[in-house]
Scaffold this motif. Structure first.
Motif, mmCIF file in Angstrom:
data_model
loop_
_atom_site.group_PDB
_atom_site.id
_atom_site.type_symbol
_atom_site.label_atom_id
_atom_site.label_comp_id
_atom_site.label_asym_id
_atom_site.label_seq_id
_atom_site.Cartn_x
_atom_site.Cartn_y
_atom_site.Cartn_z
ATOM 1 N N THR A 102 0.864 -1.179 0.000
ATOM 2 C CA THR A 102 0.000 0.000 0.000
ATOM 3 C C THR A 102 0.903 1.232 0.000
ATOM 4 O OG1 THR A 102 -1.651 -1.220 1.261
ATOM 5 C CG2 THR A 102 -1.891 1.179 1.197
ATOM 6 N N GLU A 107 2.616 0.076 4.132
ATOM 7 C CA GLU A 107 2.305 -1.222 4.731
ATOM 8 C C GLU A 107 2.315 -2.313 3.670
ATOM 9 O OE1 GLU A 107 -0.398 -0.187 8.596
ATOM 10 O OE2 GLU A 107 -1.442 -0.686 6.764
ATOM 11 N N THR A 109 1.134 -6.550 3.189
ATOM 12 C CA THR A 109 0.365 -7.667 3.727
ATOM 13 C C THR A 109 0.476 -8.817 2.745
ATOM 14 O OG1 THR A 109 -1.644 -6.879 2.661
ATOM 15 C CG2 THR A 109 -1.325 -6.222 4.954
ATOM 16 N N THR A 111 0.459 -13.512 2.347
ATOM 17 C CA THR A 111 0.545 -14.852 2.922
ATOM 18 C C THR A 111 1.840 -15.487 2.433
ATOM 19 O OG1 THR A 111 -0.584 -15.887 1.049
ATOM 20 C CG2 THR A 111 -1.977 -15.172 2.894
ATOM 21 N N THR A 121 -0.969 -15.432 7.401
ATOM 22 C CA THR A 121 -0.923 -14.064 6.889
ATOM 23 C C THR A 121 0.169 -13.295 7.626
ATOM 24 O OG1 THR A 121 -2.585 -13.303 8.458
ATOM 25 C CG2 THR A 121 -3.381 -14.061 6.319
ATOM 26 N N LYS A 123 1.822 -9.063 8.194
ATOM 27 C CA LYS A 123 1.603 -7.633 8.044
ATOM 28 C C LYS A 123 2.864 -6.926 8.515
ATOM 29 C CE LYS A 123 -1.610 -3.955 9.066
ATOM 30 N NZ LYS A 123 -2.930 -3.607 9.565
ATOM 31 N N THR A 125 5.086 -2.817 8.349
ATOM 32 C CA THR A 125 5.059 -1.399 8.002
ATOM 33 C C THR A 125 6.472 -0.900 7.732
ATOM 34 O OG1 THR A 125 4.093 0.739 8.604
ATOM 35 C CG2 THR A 125 5.213 -0.484 10.354
ATOM 36 N N GLY A 138 7.545 -6.452 10.383
ATOM 37 C CA GLY A 138 6.233 -6.815 10.893
ATOM 38 C C GLY A 138 6.224 -8.195 11.505
#
Length: 163
Positions: A102, A107, A109, A111, A121, A123, A125, A138
């Motif tokens: 993003t 960020e 994200t 899998t 999953t 996540k 930053t 993350g």
């Protein structure tokens, strides 16, 4: 000011020059000498320190790494990230991981294929400030063997430029 630019003269590394001021920047109240904190442009990814995209689609210009979280070994996945912030998992058409970037927040994200054959999953930053911690960091949680189990563990996720 909400536009990714702030006045901060304590660190003289990135400053707006008079020649950089566009009408839009002037209208936003930006003046020469304003320090740039975070500003992704059309020719620069939001992920700091990336080299050029790997044209061979073999090694990528970044590595997505996972460790801990009940993995039997560290997992490294090559990825290409373009100056337009498009992330391409390598090798092409791999099913071992997914990655979504993003650009407005830095960020990521997705899998990945855990060594236990499940796909947890993750996540993370991005820290753009130059220094020892610059990069994307993350976590992930390993998938418990069943819904009632508490056997899952947290692990680390990192996206860093290839040297």
């Amino acid at each position: 000011r909400g536009n990714g630019i702030a006045d901060d003269t304590a660190n003289p590394d990135l400053f707006i020059q008079e020649s950089d001021l566009t009408p839009a920047l002037r209208a936003a109240g930006v003046t020469a000498g304003t320090r740039i904190l975070s500003l992704s442009t059309a020719n620069q990814s939001v992920i700091p320190g990336l080299g050029p995209v790997d044209a061979t689609n073999t090694n990528g210009n970044a590595t997505l790494t996972f460790m801990g979280g009940l993995l039997t070994s560290t997992q490294n996945f090559p990825v290409n990230i373009s100056t337009k912030n498009v992330a391409t998992p390598l090798p092409l058409k791999t099913k071992n991981f997914t990655l979504t970037l993003t650009p407005t927040t830095g960020e990521i994200t997705g899998t990945f294929l855990h060594t236990d054959t499940k796909k947890p999953t993750f996540k993370a930053t991005t820290i753009q400030k130059p220094g020892d911690y610059q990069g994307t960091y993350g976590f992930f949680m390993s998938v418990p063997p069943n819904a009632m189990s508490t056997a899952g563990q947290a692990g680390a996720a990192m996206l860093l430029p290839r040297p």
